[in-house]
Each structure stands twice: as C-alpha cells, then as structure tokens.
Design a protein around this motif. Structure first.
Motif, short mmCIF file in Angstrom:
data_model
loop_
_atom_site.label_atom_id
_atom_site.label_comp_id
_atom_site.label_asym_id
_atom_site.label_seq_id
_atom_site.Cartn_x
_atom_site.Cartn_y
_atom_site.Cartn_z
N ALA A 96 0.80 -1.19 0.04
CA ALA A 96 -0.07 0.01 0.02
C ALA A 96 0.92 1.58 -0.04
O ALA A 96 0.57 2.25 -0.69
N VAL A 97 1.79 1.29 0.93
CA VAL A 97 2.70 2.45 0.86
C VAL A 97 3.50 2.58 -0.41
O VAL A 97 3.69 3.70 -0.88
N GLY A 98 4.06 1.57 -1.09
CA GLY A 98 4.73 1.50 -2.23
C GLY A 98 3.64 2.07 -3.26
O GLY A 98 4.18 2.98 -4.17
N LEU A 99 2.28 1.68 -3.53
CA LEU A 99 1.64 2.17 -4.46
C LEU A 99 1.40 3.63 -4.37
O LEU A 99 1.06 4.75 -5.08
N ALA A 100 1.28 4.03 -3.15
CA ALA A 100 0.91 5.49 -2.88
C ALA A 100 2.01 6.49 -2.99
O ALA A 100 1.92 7.65 -3.24
N LEU A 101 3.25 5.99 -2.91
CA LEU A 101 4.34 6.68 -3.01
C LEU A 101 5.38 6.59 -4.19
O LEU A 101 6.33 6.40 -4.34
N GLN A 102 4.69 5.95 -5.28
CA GLN A 102 5.21 5.69 -6.54
C GLN A 102 6.35 6.59 -6.80
O GLN A 102 7.45 6.44 -7.22
N GLY A 103 5.82 7.98 -6.91
CA GLY A 103 6.51 9.22 -7.41
C GLY A 103 7.68 9.49 -6.36
O GLY A 103 8.89 9.48 -6.90
N SER A 104 7.52 9.25 -5.06
CA SER A 104 8.69 9.67 -4.17
C SER A 104 9.51 8.32 -4.36
O SER A 104 10.71 8.45 -4.14
N LEU A 105 9.04 7.18 -4.36
CA LEU A 105 9.90 6.10 -4.40
C LEU A 105 11.10 6.24 -5.77
O LEU A 105 12.14 5.81 -5.75
N GLY A 106 10.62 6.77 -6.88
CA GLY A 106 11.06 6.75 -8.06
C GLY A 106 12.17 7.88 -7.81
O GLY A 106 13.31 7.67 -8.26
N ASN A 107 11.98 9.19 -7.10
CA ASN A 107 13.04 10.09 -6.71
C ASN A 107 13.97 9.49 -5.74
O ASN A 107 15.05 9.94 -6.02
N PHE A 108 13.37 8.87 -4.99
CA PHE A 108 14.25 8.16 -3.82
C PHE A 108 15.54 7.25 -4.82
O PHE A 108 16.46 7.43 -4.41
N ALA A 109 14.94 6.40 -5.65
CA ALA A 109 15.71 5.60 -6.40
C ALA A 109 16.78 6.30 -7.18
O ALA A 109 18.05 6.26 -7.39
N GLY A 110 16.21 7.63 -7.70
CA GLY A 110 17.03 8.43 -8.49
C GLY A 110 18.11 9.13 -7.86
O GLY A 110 19.17 9.05 -8.00
N GLY A 111 17.77 9.31 -6.28
CA GLY A 111 18.90 10.16 -5.52
C GLY A 111 19.89 9.04 -5.22
O GLY A 111 20.93 9.40 -5.01
N VAL A 112 19.50 7.77 -4.67
CA VAL A 112 20.64 6.78 -4.53
C VAL A 112 21.40 6.77 -5.68
O VAL A 112 22.54 6.55 -5.53
N LEU A 113 20.76 6.64 -6.96
CA LEU A 113 21.68 6.38 -8.01
C LEU A 113 22.69 7.52 -8.32
O LEU A 113 23.94 7.46 -8.65
N LEU A 114 22.23 8.88 -8.21
CA LEU A 114 22.97 10.03 -8.25
C LEU A 114 24.13 9.88 -7.08
O LEU A 114 25.21 10.24 -7.40
N MET A 115 24.01 9.35 -6.17
CA MET A 115 25.08 9.59 -4.75
C MET A 115 25.87 8.42 -5.10
O MET A 115 27.05 8.40 -4.54
N ILE A 116 25.36 7.44 -5.65
CA ILE A 116 26.39 6.08 -5.74
C ILE A 116 27.55 6.33 -7.03
O ILE A 116 28.36 6.33 -7.21
N PHE A 117 26.62 6.70 -8.20
CA PHE A 117 27.66 6.88 -9.53
C PHE A 117 28.14 8.19 -9.56
O PHE A 117 28.90 8.53 -10.47
N LYS A 118 27.49 9.18 -8.92
CA LYS A 118 28.20 10.57 -8.71
C LYS A 118 28.46 11.20 -10.32
O LYS A 118 29.61 11.81 -10.60
N PRO A 119 27.31 11.31 -10.96
CA PRO A 119 27.66 12.08 -12.44
C PRO A 119 27.63 13.33 -12.21
O PRO A 119 28.26 14.38 -13.07
N ILE A 120 27.01 13.96 -10.90
CA ILE A 120 27.27 15.34 -10.36
C ILE A 120 27.86 15.35 -9.15
O ILE A 120 27.52 14.49 -8.31
N LYS A 121 28.21 16.70 -8.98
CA LYS A 121 28.58 16.92 -7.39
C LYS A 121 28.57 18.43 -6.87
O LYS A 121 28.19 19.09 -7.77
N ILE A 122 28.19 18.59 -5.70
CA ILE A 122 28.13 19.95 -5.19
C ILE A 122 29.10 20.87 -5.95
O ILE A 122 30.41 20.65 -5.74
N GLY A 123 28.85 22.02 -6.44
CA GLY A 123 29.69 23.06 -7.07
C GLY A 123 29.83 22.74 -8.60
O GLY A 123 30.33 23.76 -9.20
N ASP A 124 29.20 21.75 -9.22
CA ASP A 124 29.22 21.73 -10.47
C ASP A 124 28.29 22.47 -11.18
O ASP A 124 27.17 22.52 -10.57
#
Length: 270
Positions: A96-124
């Motif tokens: 139920a939580v997953g269905l209600a927060l599909q967009g937020s979970l997608g953003n969370f997954a995107g944030g994890v990918l950005l922090m792991i693979f680091k295509p950008i960093k602070i100051g870029d």
C-alpha cells in the motif's frame, strides 16, 4: 485452596514459558549484537567507497529497521506466537505504501543512483531538465541548483537521473563560442589577426587548447568568423563578455566594419 496444585501448575508454566522467554532474551541480545556489527560494517564500506553522508544515514536507518523487524518476528516465533499474520500485514502495508508513493520512491531511487555513481557533485555547473545552475545540494528526493540569476531550482531526482545531464565542470575548461560578422570589404587575414590578438591578450584565455579564429560562413551581408577561445570553467562568462566588448573596440580601431541592416531609398526623376 489446593496450594500443591497451584504450585505444580506454576512450575509447569514457568518451565514451559520460562525457557521460551529466556530463549527470546538470548535471541534479542545476540540479534542486537549482530545488527550492530552489520550496521558498523556497512557504514565502514560506505565510508570507504565515498558514499554521500545523507545517503549513508538514510540507508543505515532503513537497514537497521528492517533487521530489527525481522529480529522481532523471530522472537515472537520463539515465544510460540504465530507470525504468518504479522508477515502478511507487513507485506500488505508495504504494498500500500509503495503504491501510494510511486513518485517519491522513483525520486528516492534516483537520489540513490546520483549519490552512488556521482555524475554530478556539489559545485558543478550543470544543465538538466531545461535548467542551468550550480549544484547546491543533492538530497534523497531532490537536487537543488543555484541558477545563473541566483534563483534556487529544485529538480526531482527521478527526472534528473533518467534525463540528460550536461556537466560543464567535469573537464575544468570550456570553449566560448562567438560568431563575429564583418563587411565584405574587409581584409580576411587582417580581421583574423585583429580577432586573434584580442583573444591572446586576455589573461583568462588559456593557451592549451589554443584559441582559434576561422571563417565560418559567407552570409548575405557579412563574412562570419567563428571565434573560439578556451578558458577555465569559472571564467566562462568573464571571457564571453570581455571578448565581445574588446572585439568591437579592436575592429573599430582597425577600421573594420561590423555590418548592420541598411535601407536604401531610390528616387526616380520623372
């Protein structure tokens, strides 16, 4: 009152449930120790691999809660409590939580990918989702940029990680692209010399890669030159504006015309 009967019953209950309670306490102590060790080991691995601090905190808390819930289910099972219903409730709640927060979970997954693979960093300085700005903060769900006019831009991490990202800071240098038009009466070699002198006299223009000046187009009313100085990323706009101004002054001083629209009137005598 049959004291012997109640004493015997108490001993039976204590024997049956006391061992289970003792087992549950031992499982809790050992399980808590194992969880702490796992969390500590995971934190060490994340720190060694350079994981973002905010991502570390979020993932470690998530892992800790999941392991503690599993430990509680094991303890309940040890006490003889049916855990199948608990597992079903947790699964339904998670769905139920997953269905209600599909967009937020997608953003969370995107944030994890950005922090792991680091295509950008602070100051870029980056361009993404139609916006250009300097990365101010990379959070779990959103990334904040400071736009060129000092406005704050917030982009969801789901869209950012799934879209194109142009990172102007990665290489450390940028090329400034200018197009300068002069009149057809102008001497090409002299014009190229004047333009090149403007570029090489600017201390912000670097020599490697070397600046270039070439004829790019024979337009309707002008000869267009592709003027391409290189500079450090942080000097881009300074070189852009200084070069534009200095080129105008240098062409005027050399007597080289920069054409502009003319309107010709023809009067016919009757």
């Amino acid at each position: 009152m049959d004291i012997e009967k109640w004493t015997k019953l108490g001993v039976e209950v204590a024997t049956e449930y006391g061992l289970k309670i003792l087992g549950a306490i031992i499982i809790w102590i050992i399980g808590s120790w194992v969880i702490r060790k796992l969390i500590g080991g995971t934190r060490a691995v994340m720190t060694k691999r350079g994981f973002d601090e905010s991502l570390q905190k979020f993932l470690l808390n998530l892992i800790g809660w999941v392991l503690k819930i599993l430990l509680i289910l094991v303890i309940l099972s040890q006490l003889g409590i049916e855990t199948t219903s608990f597992a079903a409730i947790l699964a339904a709640a998670g769905l139920a939580v997953g269905l209600a927060l599909q967009g937020s979970l997608g953003n969370f997954a995107g944030g994890v990918l950005l922090m792991i693979f680091k295509p950008i960093k602070i100051g870029d300085l980056i361009e993404a989702q139609g916006e250009i700005g300097v990365v101010k903060e990379i959070e779990i769900f959103t990334t904040k940029l400071i736009g060129l006019s000092n406005k704050e831009i917030i982009i969801p991490n789901g869209a950012l990680s799934n879209g194109n990202i142009v990172n102007y800071s990665t290489e450390g240098t940028r090329r400034v692209d200018l197009t300068i038009g002069v009149g057809y009466d102008s001497d090409i070699k002299k014009t190229k010399e004047v333009l090149m002198n403007v570029l090489t006299s600017n201390p912000k223009v670097i020599s490697d890669p070397a600046p270039t000046v070439n004829v790019s187009e024979l337009a309707d009313s002008s000869i267009n030159f592709a003027v391409r100085p290189w500079c450090k990323t942080e000097d881009y706009w300074a070189v852009f504006f200084e070069s534009t101004e200095n080129i105008k002054e240098a062409l005027d001083a050399a007597g080289i015309e920069i054409p502009y629209p003319h309107q010709v009137e023809i009067h016919k005598n009757e």
